[in-house]
Scaffold this motif. Structure first.
Motif, PDB file in Angstrom:
ATOM      1  N   ASP A  31       9.082 -28.094 -17.886  1.00 46.22           N
ATOM      2  CA  ASP A  31       8.951 -26.864 -17.198  1.00 46.22           C
ATOM      3  C   ASP A  31       9.031 -26.063 -15.675  1.00 46.22           C
ATOM      4  N   GLY A  32       9.168 -27.204 -15.271  1.00 45.14           N
ATOM      5  CA  GLY A  32       9.508 -27.221 -14.168  1.00 45.14           C
ATOM      6  C   GLY A  32      10.735 -27.970 -13.679  1.00 45.14           C
ATOM      7  N   PRO A  33      10.985 -27.748 -12.476  1.00 45.81           N
ATOM      8  CA  PRO A  33      11.757 -28.164 -11.009  1.00 45.81           C
ATOM      9  C   PRO A  33      12.566 -29.588 -10.997  1.00 45.81           C
ATOM     10  N   GLU A  34      10.878 -31.019 -10.846  1.00 47.27           N
ATOM     11  CA  GLU A  34      10.711 -31.894 -10.934  1.00 47.27           C
ATOM     12  C   GLU A  34      10.044 -32.521 -11.470  1.00 47.27           C
ATOM     13  N   VAL A  35      11.085 -33.798 -12.056  1.00 39.43           N
ATOM     14  CA  VAL A  35      10.342 -34.795 -13.065  1.00 39.43           C
ATOM     15  C   VAL A  35       9.292 -35.462 -12.284  1.00 39.43           C
ATOM     16  N   PRO A  36       7.999 -35.321 -13.522  1.00 37.87           N
ATOM     17  CA  PRO A  36       6.403 -35.949 -12.697  1.00 37.87           C
ATOM     18  C   PRO A  36       7.109 -37.310 -12.337  1.00 37.87           C
ATOM     19  N   ILE A  37       6.045 -37.620 -11.072  1.00 33.50           N
ATOM     20  CA  ILE A  37       6.601 -38.689 -10.343  1.00 33.50           C
ATOM     21  C   ILE A  37       5.524 -39.903 -10.872  1.00 33.50           C
ATOM     22  N   ASP A  59      13.900 -18.667 -18.292  1.00 36.34           N
ATOM     23  CA  ASP A  59      14.673 -17.798 -19.494  1.00 36.34           C
ATOM     24  C   ASP A  59      15.837 -17.116 -19.383  1.00 36.34           C
ATOM     25  N   ARG A  60      16.220 -17.155 -18.003  1.00 36.18           N
ATOM     26  CA  ARG A  60      17.783 -16.286 -18.598  1.00 36.18           C
ATOM     27  C   ARG A  60      19.387 -17.406 -18.073  1.00 36.18           C
ATOM     28  N   GLY A  61      19.615 -17.238 -18.375  1.00 37.20           N
ATOM     29  CA  GLY A  61      21.276 -18.144 -17.709  1.00 37.20           C
ATOM     30  C   GLY A  61      21.007 -19.580 -18.944  1.00 37.20           C
ATOM     31  N   ASP A  62      21.511 -20.129 -18.259  1.00 36.51           N
ATOM     32  CA  ASP A  62      21.935 -21.686 -18.979  1.00 36.51           C
ATOM     33  C   ASP A  62      20.485 -22.723 -18.007  1.00 36.51           C
ATOM     34  N   SER A  63      20.415 -22.719 -19.477  1.00 38.34           N
ATOM     35  CA  SER A  63      18.993 -23.886 -19.258  1.00 38.34           C
ATOM     36  C   SER A  63      19.223 -24.997 -18.832  1.00 38.34           C
ATOM     37  N   MET A  64      21.085 -25.377 -19.826  1.00 37.42           N
ATOM     38  CA  MET A  64      20.800 -26.764 -19.926  1.00 37.42           C
ATOM     39  C   MET A  64      21.383 -27.936 -19.513  1.00 37.42           C
ATOM     40  N   VAL A  65      21.207 -28.525 -18.654  1.00 34.22           N
ATOM     41  CA  VAL A  65      21.599 -29.310 -17.609  1.00 34.22           C
ATOM     42  C   VAL A  65      22.399 -31.026 -17.690  1.00 34.22           C
ATOM     43  N   PRO A  66      22.996 -31.239 -17.817  1.00 36.30           N
ATOM     44  CA  PRO A  66      23.650 -32.693 -17.782  1.00 36.30           C
ATOM     45  C   PRO A  66      23.130 -33.678 -16.996  1.00 36.30           C
ATOM     46  N   ASN A  99      23.122 -26.965 -12.847  1.00 36.37           N
ATOM     47  CA  ASN A  99      24.452 -26.555 -14.220  1.00 36.37           C
ATOM     48  C   ASN A  99      24.972 -25.398 -13.151  1.00 36.37           C
ATOM     49  N   GLY A 100      24.557 -25.276 -12.026  1.00 38.15           N
ATOM     50  CA  GLY A 100      25.555 -24.551 -10.797  1.00 38.15           C
ATOM     51  C   GLY A 100      24.253 -23.908 -10.764  1.00 38.15           C
ATOM     52  N   PRO A 101      24.072 -22.035 -11.089  1.00 36.72           N
ATOM     53  CA  PRO A 101      23.293 -21.585 -10.487  1.00 36.72           C
ATOM     54  C   PRO A 101      22.140 -21.868 -10.461  1.00 36.72           C
ATOM     55  N   ASP A 102      22.232 -21.449 -12.696  1.00 34.16           N
ATOM     56  CA  ASP A 102      20.996 -21.566 -12.883  1.00 34.16           C
ATOM     57  C   ASP A 102      19.950 -22.385 -13.284  1.00 34.16           C
ATOM     58  N   ALA A 103      19.955 -23.791 -13.351  1.00 30.55           N
ATOM     59  CA  ALA A 103      19.123 -25.092 -13.545  1.00 30.55           C
ATOM     60  C   ALA A 103      19.844 -25.766 -12.893  1.00 30.55           C
ATOM     61  N   SER A 104      18.321 -26.763 -11.811  1.00 30.79           N
ATOM     62  CA  SER A 104      18.245 -28.014 -12.348  1.00 30.79           C
ATOM     63  C   SER A 104      17.325 -28.738 -12.339  1.00 30.79           C
ATOM     64  N   GLY A 150      24.109 -37.937 -25.916  1.00 26.34           N
ATOM     65  CA  GLY A 150      24.145 -38.263 -24.500  1.00 26.34           C
ATOM     66  C   GLY A 150      22.761 -38.006 -24.250  1.00 26.34           C
ATOM     67  N   ILE A 151      22.211 -37.710 -22.675  1.00 25.94           N
ATOM     68  CA  ILE A 151      21.450 -37.463 -22.617  1.00 25.94           C
ATOM     69  C   ILE A 151      21.301 -36.077 -21.108  1.00 25.94           C
ATOM     70  N   TRP A 152      20.572 -35.732 -21.952  1.00 30.11           N
ATOM     71  CA  TRP A 152      20.626 -33.776 -21.390  1.00 30.11           C
ATOM     72  C   TRP A 152      19.161 -33.127 -21.119  1.00 30.11           C
ATOM     73  N   PHE A 153      18.774 -32.361 -20.143  1.00 31.57           N
ATOM     74  CA  PHE A 153      17.683 -32.138 -19.390  1.00 31.57           C
ATOM     75  C   PHE A 153      17.894 -30.824 -19.945  1.00 31.57           C
ATOM     76  N   ARG A 154      16.322 -29.624 -20.361  1.00 36.05           N
ATOM     77  CA  ARG A 154      16.205 -28.477 -19.827  1.00 36.05           C
ATOM     78  C   ARG A 154      15.476 -27.914 -20.129  1.00 36.05           C
ATOM     79  N   ARG A 155      15.671 -27.612 -19.297  1.00 34.33           N
ATOM     80  CA  ARG A 155      14.340 -26.191 -18.110  1.00 34.33           C
ATOM     81  C   ARG A 155      13.654 -25.377 -19.108  1.00 34.33           C
ATOM     82  N   THR A 156      12.444 -25.378 -19.867  1.00 36.74           N
ATOM     83  CA  THR A 156      12.114 -24.097 -20.916  1.00 36.74           C
ATOM     84  C   THR A 156      11.377 -22.797 -20.014  1.00 36.74           C
ATOM     85  N   ASP A 157      11.210 -23.378 -19.032  1.00 34.91           N
ATOM     86  CA  ASP A 157      10.451 -21.973 -18.343  1.00 34.91           C
ATOM     87  C   ASP A 157      11.370 -21.517 -17.715  1.00 34.91           C
TER      88      ASP A 157
END
Length: 306
Positions: A96-102, A43-50, A67-72, A34-41
């Protein structure tokens, strides 16, 4: 067969709403990933977002998954549309940031990057959701609907008081390269009157005349003008494809949007999956695959986004 991108491709830029710089890389993934996002910035918690309809936690002016409290990750609709429109079923998107480049406000740069790297077939059949019963949601004058069809179609209608947009409608069969050739280069848009309000609420901080079409009355304020006379409705169709891609599998059915936005399309997917009798999962043979976005699209599609 299912596909992934052949080699990784990287994009850098600022987020439309956050204004923060981000580096994003789309990499190959295995069948059924499928398609998953991973926040590379992170370090703690779950960095994977479906990239999935039930992970959407905010959809006011863009689509945000978490994915809840850890990453968006927010404003995912343009890259999701590019992946779906190019027929990519599996990919890891690292950012490596909270938003996809426009980028330029459309899906065209993403499509160009994906097609330049090429697609790789995987040893697994494509599956799709075939719509069996009509499902509809509405809020005021806005309506979003999925109904049975042997092909994937998008039918969209909008109406704005600003004459530069006015009333527009368009209907397209989304098979093969339709998205790349008809919709991918259409940019996000807004009214000048809304810009100050958005920025007062911490939104549109990365918006410029170069990455959005801004209108006021009968005037298009963006110096580059329009890429299509009906660019606004085309972009709404682009957004709809990106938001529908969060179903997790391609859709065989007709989507109708009347003044619909991100929130209503997500509400439609939630209504669909709350009614198991309204859909079935089918394995796509070659003939059925040809009815899906991106089937058979190769480097020849580059001409549409060059």
């Amino acid at each position: 067969m299912q596909t992934t991108i052949r080699n990784s491709v990287t994009f850098t830029g600022v987020g439309l709403h956050s204004g923060e710089r981000a580096r994003m890389t789309i990499s190959p993934a295995s069948a059924n990933y499928g398609i998953w996002f991973r926040r590379t910035d992170i370090d703690r918690g779950d960095s994977m977002v479906p990239a999935r309809w039930d992970a959407v936690s905010d959809s006011r002016l863009c689509t945000l998954v978490s994915n809840g409290p850890d990453a968006s990750v927010s404003t995912i609709e343009h890259v999701m549309a590019a992946l779906a429109g190019c027929g990519i079923h599996n990919a890891l998107v690292e950012i490596d940031g909270p938003e996809v480049p426009i980028l330029d406000g459309s899906s065209a740069p993403f499509v160009a990057g994906i097609l330049a790297k090429g697609l790789r077939e995987l040893d697994a059949p494509v599956r799709a959701f075939r719509i069996l019963e009509t499902v509809e949601v509405s809020e005021g004058e806005a309506v979003a609907r999925l109904e049975p069809s042997d092909i994937f179609e998008i039918d969209f209608r909008i109406e704005f008081t600003d004459a530069a947009i006015g009333r527009q409608e368009k209907r397209l069969v989304m098979a093969n390269g339709t998205f790349v050739h008809e919709l991918a280069d259409s940019r996000t848009f807004c009214r000048q009157a809304d810009v100050a309000a958005m920025r007062a609420n911490g939104l549109a901080l990365g918006g410029t005349y170069d990455n959005a079409v801004v209108v006021e009355g009968d005037k298009v304020l963006s110096p580059s003008g329009l890429r299509h006379a009906d660019e606004a409705v085309r972009h709404k169709m682009l957004d709809a494809l990106g938001d529908l891609a969060l179903a997790g599998l391609p859709i065989l059915g007709r989507y109708t949007g009347i003044r619909a936005g991100h929130a209503l399309t997500n509400k439609l997917l939630r209504a669909l999956f709350a009614r198991p009798s309204a859909y079935e999962i089918v394995e796509c043979g070659e003939a059925m695959r040809d009815r899906l976005p991106g089937a058979g699209l190769g480097r020849t599609g580059m001409a549409a986004v060059a």
